[in-house]
Write a protein that holds these residues in place. Structure first.
Motif, PDB file in Angstrom:
ATOM      1  N   ALA A  62       1.104  -1.391   0.120  1.00 37.14           N
ATOM      2  CA  ALA A  62      -0.062  -0.188   0.354  1.00 37.14           C
ATOM      3  C   ALA A  62       1.300   0.969  -0.456  1.00 37.14           C
ATOM      4  O   ALA A  62       2.216   1.322   0.302  1.00 37.14           O
ATOM      5  CB  ALA A  62      -1.221  -0.166   1.174  1.00 37.14           C
ATOM      6  N   ASN A  63       0.437   2.559  -0.906  1.00 39.40           N
ATOM      7  CA  ASN A  63       0.994   3.142   0.114  1.00 39.40           C
ATOM      8  C   ASN A  63       2.062   3.811  -0.591  1.00 39.40           C
ATOM      9  O   ASN A  63       2.882   3.146  -1.883  1.00 39.40           O
ATOM     10  CB  ASN A  63       1.156   4.408   1.111  1.00 39.40           C
ATOM     11  CG  ASN A  63      -0.539   4.029   1.438  1.00 39.40           C
ATOM     12  OD1 ASN A  63      -1.086   4.889   1.067  1.00 39.40           O
ATOM     13  ND2 ASN A  63      -0.383   3.784   2.840  1.00 39.40           N
ATOM     14  N   GLY A  64       3.383   3.930  -0.067  1.00 38.06           N
ATOM     15  CA  GLY A  64       4.783   4.268  -0.801  1.00 38.06           C
ATOM     16  C   GLY A  64       4.897   2.853  -0.928  1.00 38.06           C
ATOM     17  O   GLY A  64       5.916   2.807  -2.231  1.00 38.06           O
ATOM     18  N   PRO A  65       5.190   1.775  -0.465  1.00 35.65           N
ATOM     19  CA  PRO A  65       5.889   0.846  -0.629  1.00 35.65           C
ATOM     20  C   PRO A  65       4.863   0.030  -1.869  1.00 35.65           C
ATOM     21  O   PRO A  65       6.056  -0.227  -3.280  1.00 35.65           O
ATOM     22  CB  PRO A  65       5.556  -0.295   0.772  1.00 35.65           C
ATOM     23  CG  PRO A  65       5.382   0.906   0.553  1.00 35.65           C
ATOM     24  CD  PRO A  65       5.027   1.855   1.396  1.00 35.65           C
ATOM     25  N   ARG A  66       4.213   0.651  -2.539  1.00 39.18           N
ATOM     26  CA  ARG A  66       3.243  -0.311  -3.419  1.00 39.18           C
ATOM     27  C   ARG A  66       4.091   0.522  -4.628  1.00 39.18           C
ATOM     28  O   ARG A  66       4.160   0.628  -6.062  1.00 39.18           O
ATOM     29  CB  ARG A  66       1.753   0.171  -3.587  1.00 39.18           C
ATOM     30  CG  ARG A  66       1.132  -0.388  -4.681  1.00 39.18           C
ATOM     31  CD  ARG A  66      -0.778  -0.071  -4.322  1.00 39.18           C
ATOM     32  NE  ARG A  66      -1.008  -0.773  -5.119  1.00 39.18           N
ATOM     33  CZ  ARG A  66      -2.059   0.092  -6.469  1.00 39.18           C
ATOM     34  NH1 ARG A  66      -1.670   1.001  -6.683  1.00 39.18           N
ATOM     35  NH2 ARG A  66      -2.079  -0.436  -7.576  1.00 39.18           N
ATOM     36  N   ALA A  67       3.814   2.514  -4.526  1.00 42.99           N
ATOM     37  CA  ALA A  67       4.467   2.973  -5.516  1.00 42.99           C
ATOM     38  C   ALA A  67       5.524   2.567  -6.157  1.00 42.99           C
ATOM     39  O   ALA A  67       6.079   2.444  -7.203  1.00 42.99           O
ATOM     40  CB  ALA A  67       4.597   3.850  -4.616  1.00 42.99           C
ATOM     41  N   VAL A  68       6.972   1.887  -4.756  1.00 42.98           N
ATOM     42  CA  VAL A  68       8.093   1.697  -5.377  1.00 42.98           C
ATOM     43  C   VAL A  68       8.418   0.446  -6.205  1.00 42.98           C
ATOM     44  O   VAL A  68       8.334   0.168  -7.360  1.00 42.98           O
ATOM     45  CB  VAL A  68       8.778   2.096  -3.669  1.00 42.98           C
ATOM     46  CG1 VAL A  68      10.289   1.077  -3.925  1.00 42.98           C
ATOM     47  CG2 VAL A  68       8.958   2.939  -3.227  1.00 42.98           C
ATOM     48  N   LEU A  69       7.449  -0.033  -5.520  1.00 42.54           N
ATOM     49  CA  LEU A  69       7.674  -1.582  -6.653  1.00 42.54           C
ATOM     50  C   LEU A  69       6.574  -1.800  -7.599  1.00 42.54           C
ATOM     51  O   LEU A  69       7.557  -1.945  -8.297  1.00 42.54           O
ATOM     52  CB  LEU A  69       6.592  -3.072  -5.620  1.00 42.54           C
ATOM     53  CG  LEU A  69       6.818  -4.112  -5.893  1.00 42.54           C
ATOM     54  CD1 LEU A  69       7.768  -4.842  -5.536  1.00 42.54           C
ATOM     55  CD2 LEU A  69       5.484  -5.069  -4.943  1.00 42.54           C
TER      56      LEU A  69
END
Length: 297
Positions: A62-69
């Motif tokens: 979710a959020n930042g980790p999801r965007a990075v992945l």
């Protein structure tokens, strides 16, 4: 060539945060903390597929980790492999330290507030290390990171293999912090596998059933690393992937890898960068009751 120029430019020019888009930083402090600053936890999908090994994840999807992945996986943000590898390394440490006979609570690794990049992470001496390895490279064999293979057509479409790239970055992070590690890509897809994005959990299990196998010579290569009395002296394998959703791919990878191992050596754990938030929140006690946020249901 465009991707190469973007990577080169990213080394010398300010870029947006891969997690929240904040300008002038590679990965901002908040997104770094969310991705690899809280320590890995065991995760369980609901429903849990048969044959799923113990799985540890670094961050909720979710959020930042999801965007990075997603940026690394789908948009070619290749420099993000480094922080994603740092997150996977945390999950690998927790997975390799896990023993089914006892409840293992992975030590929470608290990163300094100033941490932005994995290279600056200072890990205390109390960080959990896997059995069979010792700090600064002494003792037993390395951790063997076995990536869950991507579909060939997906690798061609993306121009790179994101799972293997992250696994390579995780092995480098483990070695940098004193744990011998290497990537051992001994699995491959047996044939064409349907895209799982729109499939239900049951359909994903059917789709992945029998889909993976050892590469030619993979059994001999794996045996060569395990022959010295694993897990005390030889290498210890850990399945790795970027994301777990239903667990179907990890369950199939564990089955395929077990075909090359003697019966007493098949308790192979798994580590991923991210898993759904629900997988972190739900745990089952001995009576099969779900414990949600401290209460039973």
């Amino acid at each position: 060539m465009r991707q190469w120029w973007e990577e080169i430019a990213g080394l010398v020019l300010p870029v947006d945060c891969a997690g929240c888009g904040r300008p002038r930083t590679r990965l901002c402090e908040g997104c770094a903390q969310a991705l690899y600053g809280s320590g890995a936890q065991r995760v369980r999908p609901v429903p849990e597929p048969p044959g799923l090994p113990p799985v540890f994840a670094a961050a909720p999807y979710a959020n930042g980790p999801r965007a990075v992945l997603l940026g690394h996986k789908e948009r070619g943000a290749l420099p993000s492999a480094r922080p994603l590898g740092a997150a996977l390394a945390e999950a690998v440490r927790a997975a390799a330290a896990f023993r089914p006979a006892s409840v293992v609570r992975p030590a929470s690794v608290v990163h300094p507030a100033s941490v932005v990049r994995p290279a600056s992470v200072v890990r205390p001496a109390s960080v959990v290390r896997a059995a069979g390895t010792t700090a600064r490279g002494g003792g037993g064999g390395p951790l063997l990171l076995v990536p869950v293979p991507s579909a060939r057509r997906a690798v061609r479409a993306r121009g790179h293999d994101p799972g293997r790239r992250i696994a390579t970055a995780a092995a480098a992070e483990l070695r940098r912090t004193g744990t011998p590690a290497r990537v051992l890509p001994v699995l491959r897809q047996r044939g064409r596998v349907a895209d799982q994005a729109a499939l239900t959990a049951a359909e994903r299990l059917d789709n992945m059933a029998g889909a993976l196998e050892l590469v030619p010579g993979g059994g001999r290569l794996l045996d060569g690393w395990l022959r010295d009395g694993w897990p005390r002296e030889g290498g210890r394998p850990v399945l790795v992937d970027d994301l777990m959703t239903t667990g179907a791919s990890l369950a199939e990878a564990a089955r395929a890898l077990a075909t090359a191992l003697p019966a007493g050596r098949r308790g192979i754990p798994a580590a991923v960068v991210c898993a759904p938030a629900m997988s972190f929140e739900l745990n089952r006690n001995g009576r099969g009751t779900c414990i949600v946020a401290g209460g039973e249901s």
